[in-house]
Design a protein around this motif. Structure first.
Motif, PDB file in Angstrom:
ATOM      1  N   SER A 105     -43.731  38.387 -28.292  1.00 46.62           N
ATOM      2  CA  SER A 105     -43.340  37.585 -30.497  1.00 46.62           C
ATOM      3  C   SER A 105     -43.285  35.840 -29.968  1.00 46.62           C
ATOM      4  O   SER A 105     -44.423  35.803 -31.245  1.00 46.62           O
ATOM      5  N   ASN A 106     -42.560  35.873 -28.990  1.00 49.96           N
ATOM      6  CA  ASN A 106     -43.463  34.374 -29.090  1.00 49.96           C
ATOM      7  C   ASN A 106     -44.703  34.144 -29.184  1.00 49.96           C
ATOM      8  O   ASN A 106     -45.078  32.792 -29.687  1.00 49.96           O
TER       9      ASN A 106
ATOM     10  N   LEU B 292     -45.972  34.021 -32.292  1.00 47.45           N
ATOM     11  CA  LEU B 292     -45.539  33.326 -33.279  1.00 47.45           C
ATOM     12  C   LEU B 292     -46.329  31.929 -33.106  1.00 47.45           C
ATOM     13  O   LEU B 292     -46.651  31.330 -34.142  1.00 47.45           O
TER      14      LEU B 292
ATOM     15  N   GLN C 203     -44.045  36.494 -39.736  1.00 43.72           N
ATOM     16  CA  GLN C 203     -43.115  35.586 -39.184  1.00 43.72           C
ATOM     17  C   GLN C 203     -41.610  35.782 -39.084  1.00 43.72           C
ATOM     18  O   GLN C 203     -41.126  35.726 -38.013  1.00 43.72           O
TER      19      GLN C 203
ATOM     20  N   ILE D 209     -39.025  36.618 -36.287  1.00 43.97           N
ATOM     21  CA  ILE D 209     -38.435  35.740 -35.544  1.00 43.97           C
ATOM     22  C   ILE D 209     -36.944  36.076 -35.797  1.00 43.97           C
ATOM     23  O   ILE D 209     -36.078  36.247 -35.127  1.00 43.97           O
TER      24      ILE D 209
ATOM     25  N   GLY E  20     -39.804  30.137 -28.641  1.00 41.84           N
ATOM     26  CA  GLY E  20     -40.885  30.550 -29.686  1.00 41.84           C
ATOM     27  C   GLY E  20     -41.943  29.360 -29.327  1.00 41.84           C
ATOM     28  O   GLY E  20     -43.270  29.017 -29.018  1.00 41.84           O
TER      29      GLY E  20
END
Length: 517
Positions: free
Chosen positions: A119-120, A123, A224, A228, A256
């Motif tokens: 996920s980071n 991002l 986004q 988050i 992130g």
């Protein structure tokens, strides 16, 4: 298709012309001795020309085939990429996923860590894509309001302002809507710039392009936000000490930005303070105000620990939090890497230490203690005796005149009654019988004066004056070679008076001052 064929034919003709020019340049001139005989090099050049014509035909066919292909399909939007869509779908069904629930605690922690890292990465890619989308929106809206991009450097505020202003010429009509997304300083700056802008009203096609760019930014922001939220929920299990110290939202933003927990452990505390900072430049000042930016301040400054202290102490608080954050991140990473149980005790301990230090820093200064003066020592200090001490006492001894002035006769009135009652008298100096005693010659003590060269010289002079007190002595000494002459002091005056009469009298005429020959 006709245009494509024409372009290919034109390119083929240019290649043929180049081939002909090269053959003419390489062909050797015929010799005069053998005009009708063909040499072997001429035959080889002819074969090369045939080969080159075949190669040119093959190149032309290739070019036609390339131009006849349909144009490649446009790349899908970032929020529509299959990998990102699949990742979001998996995250949304994670709570109801039976395979995930059947895994052990350690396996689920490992999978959560993998999902957070993934996920980071998404991002980070979304941040780059948002920057590009912001540039596309600014380019599309530039004909209407070219100054708006510099006045609102935040891409979210810029997108919302574009949605509100849209194609309106008079910005005062949309001040109420702008109040919901901007502050008063920004609204004043935008209103002033909008009244003097060189922009124009957009056409339907241009408005459609602006709407498409703004919608694309909205979709990116939605994706986004979902990522988050998942990272924040997973951060307490991934890095509990970091979350306990600075909070899950700030920890998610920080991890992130750096790309993961392992990368966070490699960054020193001095660099943790500025990660995610908005650099000070002409576009970040937002017109007349630069309140949206802070120098040497990053994401860590948004945590509740730093904001809990006054503004003048926030820089010192940021240094303390960053130092403990570097230690907490390494503690979490070691636990995750070695498979030990992750705990937030270290982060809570660091947080308690920082709060205790903040309390000490915020304590008011203590008032100065007024200490009483020490008890005076009223006893006379004993001084050692000796020649030096006796000489010092003799030098400051009271004179005879002061002794008589300070002495009073018994049962005798001196002067007026009021002065006598108040003590304003001269003592024995006022009496006729004892007042003349001060004029008696007294022997002076040797210890009276300092034993220095100047004092001895002055004493000799005073002694000589005391011997000649009758008035008949003289300091003039006569010898055999000298004599004394009595001179009339008026004789010189008469001589000057006669000379003045000669030159400056009323009867004197014009005379020459030159000597006579």
């Amino acid at each position: 298709m006709d245009q494509t064929t024409t372009l290919a034919d034109a390119l083929l003709d240019d290649l043929n012309d180049l081939m002909d020019s090269d053959e003419e340049a390489e062909a050797p001139p015929p010799t005069q001795s053998e005009p009708n005989v063909k040499s072997e090099p001429q035959e080889s050049s002819l074969a090369a020309a045939i080969d080159s014509s075949a190669a040119s035909e093959m190149m032309a066919a290739t070019i036609k085939q390339e131009f006849s292909k349909p144009p490649p399909a446009a790349a899908p939007k970032m929020h529509l990429k299959p990998s990102l869509v699949a990742h979001l779908n998996y995250l949304s069904t994670l709570d109801t996923n039976q395979d995930y629930q059947e895994k052990s605690q350690k396996e689920r922690e490992e999978e959560d860590h993998h999902l957070v890292v993934k996920s980071n990465k998404f991002l980070a890619n979304l941040a780059d894509e948002l920057e590009k989308a912001h540039g596309a929106l600014a380019t599309a809206y530039k004909p209407k309001f070219p100054e708006l991009e510099e006045l609102l450097p935040n891409y979210v505020q810029f997108k919302n302002a574009v949605r509100v202003i849209w194609n309106e010429i008079d910005l005062t009509k949309v001040n109420d809507e702008l109040n919901e997304i901007l502050n008063s300083n920004q609204i004043i700056t935008i209103s002033v710039s909008g009244s003097t802008t060189s922009g124009r009203v957009l056409t339907k096609e241009e408005l459609a392009a602006v709407d498409e760019a703004a919608t694309y930014m909205d979709n990116l922001l939605d994706v986004q936000t979902k990522l988050i939220e998942f990272v924040e929920m997973s951060m307490e299990g991934l890095a509990p000490s970091v979350c306990a110290l600075i909070g899950p939202s700030t920890a998610a933003r920080l991890i992130g930005l750096v790309g993961g927990l392992a990368e966070l452990t490699k960054i020193p505390s001095c660099n943790l303070q500025v990660i995610g900072q908005v650099k000070q430049n002409s576009s970040s000042r937002a017109g007349m105000s630069n309140a949206s930016t802070k120098r040497h301040v990053g994401v860590v400054a948004d945590c509740d620990l730093v904001k809990s202290v006054p503004k003048q102490m926030q820089k010192k608080a940021l240094k303390l939090v960053s130092a403990k954050l570097a230690l907490a991140a390494r503690f979490d990473f070691v636990n995750a890497d070695s498979g030990r149980t992750r705990s937030a005790n270290t982060g809570l301990q660091f947080r308690a230490e920082i709060e205790h230090k903040f309390e000490k820093l915020l304590e008011p200064d203590r008032a100065p203690v007024l200490k009483a003066l020490p008890k005076p020592d009223l006893t006379v200090k004993k001084r050692r005796g000796g020649k030096r001490m006796r000489r010092w006492k003799d030098r400051f001894e009271e004179t005879a005149m002061m002794k008589q002035a300070n002495t009073r006769a018994f049962s005798s009135q001196q002067g007026e009654y009021g002065d006598d009652a108040m003590g304003i008298t001269m003592g024995l100096l006022d009496t006729a019988d004892t007042g003349g005693a001060i004029r008696k010659t007294t022997e002076k003590r040797k210890m009276r004066q300092a034993n220095s060269k100047a004092s001895r010289k002055r004493a000799m002079q005073m002694a000589q004056q005391t011997r000649n007190n009758d008035g008949l002595a003289s300091s003039v000494v006569f010898s055999q070679s000298t004599s004394m002459e009595l001179v009339n002091p008026d004789a010189n005056k008469n001589r000057v008076k006669e000379a003045n009469k000669k030159w400056f009298s009323e009867n004197a005429g014009f005379q020459s001052a030159l000597p006579k020959k």
